[in-house]
Structure formats: structure tokens, C-alpha cells
Design a protein around this motif. Sequence first.
Motif, PDB file in Angstrom:
ATOM      1  N   VAL A  35       0.829  -1.202   0.000  1.00  0.00           N
ATOM      2  CA  VAL A  35       0.000   0.000   0.000  1.00  0.00           C
ATOM      3  C   VAL A  35       0.867   1.257   0.000  1.00  0.00           C
ATOM      4  CG1 VAL A  35      -1.668   1.340   1.359  1.00  0.00           C
ATOM      5  CG2 VAL A  35      -1.960  -1.142   1.104  1.00  0.00           C
ATOM      6  N   ALA A  36       2.000   1.195   0.695  1.00  0.00           N
ATOM      7  CA  ALA A  36       2.911   2.344   0.779  1.00  0.00           C
ATOM      8  C   ALA A  36       3.798   2.491  -0.452  1.00  0.00           C
ATOM      9  CB  ALA A  36       3.778   2.223   2.033  1.00  0.00           C
ATOM     10  N   GLY A  37       3.658   1.569  -1.408  1.00  0.00           N
ATOM     11  CA  GLY A  37       4.425   1.673  -2.646  1.00  0.00           C
ATOM     12  C   GLY A  37       5.758   0.964  -2.632  1.00  0.00           C
ATOM     13  N   GLN A  38       6.043   0.226  -1.553  1.00  0.00           N
ATOM     14  CA  GLN A  38       7.268  -0.565  -1.487  1.00  0.00           C
ATOM     15  C   GLN A  38       6.914  -2.001  -1.876  1.00  0.00           C
ATOM     16  OE1 GLN A  38       9.534  -0.032   2.097  1.00  0.00           O
ATOM     17  NE2 GLN A  38       9.041   2.135   2.245  1.00  0.00           N
ATOM     18  N   LYS A  39       7.024  -2.268  -3.154  1.00  0.00           N
ATOM     19  CA  LYS A  39       6.468  -3.469  -3.764  1.00  0.00           C
ATOM     20  C   LYS A  39       6.987  -4.759  -3.131  1.00  0.00           C
ATOM     21  CE  LYS A  39       4.082  -5.613  -6.955  1.00  0.00           C
ATOM     22  NZ  LYS A  39       2.606  -5.555  -6.980  1.00  0.00           N
ATOM     23  N   VAL A  40       6.031  -5.571  -2.687  1.00  0.00           N
ATOM     24  CA  VAL A  40       6.328  -6.905  -2.167  1.00  0.00           C
ATOM     25  C   VAL A  40       5.552  -7.901  -3.019  1.00  0.00           C
ATOM     26  CG1 VAL A  40       6.143  -8.483  -0.210  1.00  0.00           C
ATOM     27  CG2 VAL A  40       6.668  -6.074   0.190  1.00  0.00           C
ATOM     28  N   ASN A  41       6.230  -8.892  -3.539  1.00  0.00           N
ATOM     29  CA  ASN A  41       5.571  -9.898  -4.367  1.00  0.00           C
ATOM     30  C   ASN A  41       4.800 -10.873  -3.474  1.00  0.00           C
ATOM     31  OD1 ASN A  41       4.801 -11.381  -6.587  1.00  0.00           O
ATOM     32  ND2 ASN A  41       6.698 -12.562  -6.686  1.00  0.00           N
ATOM     33  N   ILE A  42       3.491 -10.906  -3.629  1.00  0.00           N
ATOM     34  CA  ILE A  42       2.642 -11.768  -2.817  1.00  0.00           C
ATOM     35  C   ILE A  42       2.466 -13.105  -3.523  1.00  0.00           C
ATOM     36  CG2 ILE A  42       0.405 -12.036  -1.699  1.00  0.00           C
ATOM     37  CD1 ILE A  42       2.142  -9.790  -0.544  1.00  0.00           C
ATOM     38  N   ARG A  43       2.974 -14.157  -2.899  1.00  0.00           N
ATOM     39  CA  ARG A  43       2.887 -15.492  -3.493  1.00  0.00           C
ATOM     40  C   ARG A  43       2.014 -16.409  -2.645  1.00  0.00           C
ATOM     41  NH1 ARG A  43       9.264 -16.684  -5.047  1.00  0.00           N
ATOM     42  NH2 ARG A  43       9.489 -14.947  -6.558  1.00  0.00           N
ATOM     43  N   PRO A  44       0.984 -16.995  -3.243  1.00  0.00           N
ATOM     44  CA  PRO A  44       0.157 -17.945  -2.487  1.00  0.00           C
ATOM     45  C   PRO A  44       0.984 -19.120  -1.993  1.00  0.00           C
ATOM     46  CG  PRO A  44      -0.901 -17.311  -4.543  1.00  0.00           C
ATOM     47  CD  PRO A  44       0.511 -16.800  -4.618  1.00  0.00           C
ATOM     48  N   PHE A  45       0.742 -19.553  -0.762  1.00  0.00           N
ATOM     49  CA  PHE A  45       1.458 -20.693  -0.203  1.00  0.00           C
ATOM     50  C   PHE A  45       0.450 -21.776   0.155  1.00  0.00           C
ATOM     51  CE2 PHE A  45       0.837 -17.391   3.025  1.00  0.00           C
ATOM     52  CZ  PHE A  45       0.109 -18.050   3.999  1.00  0.00           C
ATOM     53  N   GLY A  46       0.958 -22.994   0.321  1.00  0.00           N
ATOM     54  CA  GLY A  46       0.092 -24.136   0.534  1.00  0.00           C
ATOM     55  C   GLY A  46      -0.195 -24.446   1.989  1.00  0.00           C
ATOM     56  N   ARG A  47      -0.893 -25.553   2.187  1.00  0.00           N
ATOM     57  CA  ARG A  47      -1.366 -25.959   3.506  1.00  0.00           C
ATOM     58  C   ARG A  47      -0.222 -26.227   4.482  1.00  0.00           C
ATOM     59  NH1 ARG A  47      -5.860 -25.556   6.713  1.00  0.00           N
ATOM     60  NH2 ARG A  47      -6.071 -27.370   8.082  1.00  0.00           N
ATOM     61  N   VAL A  48       0.848 -26.833   4.004  1.00  0.00           N
ATOM     62  CA  VAL A  48       1.963 -27.181   4.887  1.00  0.00           C
ATOM     63  C   VAL A  48       2.595 -25.919   5.461  1.00  0.00           C
ATOM     64  CG1 VAL A  48       4.257 -28.205   5.011  1.00  0.00           C
ATOM     65  CG2 VAL A  48       2.436 -29.366   3.752  1.00  0.00           C
ATOM     66  N   ARG A  49       2.863 -24.953   4.611  1.00  0.00           N
ATOM     67  CA  ARG A  49       3.467 -23.706   5.087  1.00  0.00           C
ATOM     68  C   ARG A  49       2.525 -22.993   6.054  1.00  0.00           C
ATOM     69  NH1 ARG A  49       5.318 -18.498   1.358  1.00  0.00           N
ATOM     70  NH2 ARG A  49       5.509 -17.056   3.100  1.00  0.00           N
ATOM     71  N   TYR A  50       1.234 -23.053   5.784  1.00  0.00           N
ATOM     72  CA  TYR A  50       0.275 -22.423   6.694  1.00  0.00           C
ATOM     73  C   TYR A  50       0.333 -23.096   8.075  1.00  0.00           C
ATOM     74  CZ  TYR A  50      -4.155 -21.761   9.091  1.00  0.00           C
ATOM     75  OH  TYR A  50      -5.116 -21.500  10.037  1.00  0.00           O
ATOM     76  N   LEU A  51       0.329 -24.408   8.111  1.00  0.00           N
ATOM     77  CA  LEU A  51       0.323 -25.148   9.380  1.00  0.00           C
ATOM     78  C   LEU A  51       1.621 -24.930  10.157  1.00  0.00           C
ATOM     79  CD1 LEU A  51      -1.311 -28.492   8.213  1.00  0.00           C
ATOM     80  CD2 LEU A  51      -2.347 -26.722   9.661  1.00  0.00           C
ATOM     81  N   LEU A  52       2.734 -24.764   9.414  1.00  0.00           N
ATOM     82  CA  LEU A  52       4.022 -24.563  10.081  1.00  0.00           C
ATOM     83  C   LEU A  52       4.248 -23.101  10.458  1.00  0.00           C
ATOM     84  CD1 LEU A  52       6.326 -26.899   7.916  1.00  0.00           C
ATOM     85  CD2 LEU A  52       5.427 -27.325  10.227  1.00  0.00           C
ATOM     86  N   GLY A  53       3.400 -22.215   9.949  1.00  0.00           N
ATOM     87  CA  GLY A  53       3.517 -20.787  10.310  1.00  0.00           C
ATOM     88  C   GLY A  53       4.678 -20.106   9.658  1.00  0.00           C
ATOM     89  N   TRP A  54       5.010 -20.503   8.431  1.00  0.00           N
ATOM     90  CA  TRP A  54       6.145 -19.863   7.742  1.00  0.00           C
ATOM     91  C   TRP A  54       5.684 -18.564   7.080  1.00  0.00           C
ATOM     92  CZ3 TRP A  54       8.347 -24.747   4.849  1.00  0.00           C
ATOM     93  CH2 TRP A  54       8.877 -25.632   5.788  1.00  0.00           C
TER      94      TRP A  54
END
Length: 254
Positions: free
Chosen positions: A235-254
Motif C-alpha cells: 500500500v505504501a508503494g514498497q512493492k512486495v511480491n505476494i505469493r500464495p502458499f500451501g497448507r503445509v506452510r500455513y500449518l508450520l507458520g512460515w
Amino acid sequence: MPVIAVCSGKGGVGKTTVSANLAAALTAFGETVVVDCDFMLPNLHILLAIENPGLSLFDVLRGDASLKDATYRLRMAVGRTLTTLHVIPSLASLSMLKEFEERRFGEVVEELSETYDYVVLDVSAGLSRLSLVSMGNADRAYVVVNPERSSVNSAKRVVTVARELGVEVGGVILNRYRGERSFAELVSEILDSELAGIIRESRDISRSWDAGVPVISYRPRSAVSRDLVNLAMNVAGQKVNIRPFGRVRYLLGW
């Protein structure tokens, strides 16, 4: 300076949570105010533990108070920095809504934009007259969706209307994400807008509201706080590439 409208097609998607945390994270980039524009069911002040605010946005709109008087200042830590989030709550009644003047609301937003680096409008869900007025006074709109078809379908109409109003759609915010990678990849295509942020489902959110502070201050090193900071950077213009992650990464909290 940018006026950011945080919108949604339907209620219950976590829009106010995103608005408050986005605004808190933006304090690291400049002076920020968040305004509760959910005139029918305002609850931003409740989430931020502002008990029984004496003055609100409607007092300003009616000319009974100045913006300064209706602004509440919350000191909080964002990362290692102590910052101040400015909050303008809204306490509505039917009589107040009947007195609502679109022109005066626009003047208030313009005054805020001249004072702050970032103005975040927590817009009421859907496409009511008041939602359209709030969104129409923004420079950019961000649409909050959940990973479910009904949420995305209702958000599609919001994106269309925002563009019809001449408001730039800054992106989609996928909230309460649990690793639905294939769905996430479809969202930006369906809504014809890039992903500005993916905010994972987290118990830290509800715990932070119980404590009356945004999660980025309550648990600054948590994965969900990292998600919110990435959103704020976009939002502030400092571009961050948003990449969807899978179930494993979600469960591990990465």
C-alpha cells in the motif's frame, strides 16, 4: 496524500480487522489515521479498546466538534518503533444518518488527506449509499475477500463499481487464508486485480482484540503480523511480491 478505502462485498470477512492492522502498520511509513465509515454497525473503536468515545465522526459532520476533538491517539509499538495511530470512531443513530451530507463528508476526507500521510477508510460492507460515498472519496480501494466463492462473487461487483466511480483498485486482500493455493491463484483473475496481500487465519487475531491492540503490536514476530506488514508495504508503494502458499506452510507458520 493517499486516501485508502478498505471495502468488501459482504460482511464478516474481517474487513475492520484488516483496516485497523493496515493502518497500524502504515504508521511505520508516515502519519496515519483510520476512520470508521461503517455508519450502521461501527465497531472499530471496540476492537481498539476505545471505550465509549464521547465524540465521533458524526459530531464532526454535524459541526458539533472539530476533527482534532474527535480523533483518538493510540500509542503502540510497531516493530522496534513506538508510533501513534490516530483513530476517528463512528457512533451512528438513525437520526444522524438522516442528517448525513455527502458534500460535508468529502470535505472532512479532504481535510484529513492534507493532514496525514495515509488516511484509511474502513468502509461498510456492500454497496449501500453510504458505502459508495466513502469509497468514492478515496484515491484507492482495496477489497477484502475470504477464500470462498460467495465472498469473491460479491467482491467482484465492488471492484466493478469502484472503477465506475473512477477509483483505482489497488488490489485484493485475501483474508483468513489457510493455504488454499489453487483458490488464491484464481482470485486475482476473477476480480481482474492483483493480490495486494494474503492474511492467514490466526488465533493471534482474536487474542489481540481481546487485549485491545492490533496484532502487529500484540505479536509483532508472528506470521500473521508479517503478512500484514507486507500488505502495508504494498500500500505504501514498497512493492512486495505476494505469493500464495500451501497448507503445509500455513500449518508450520512460515
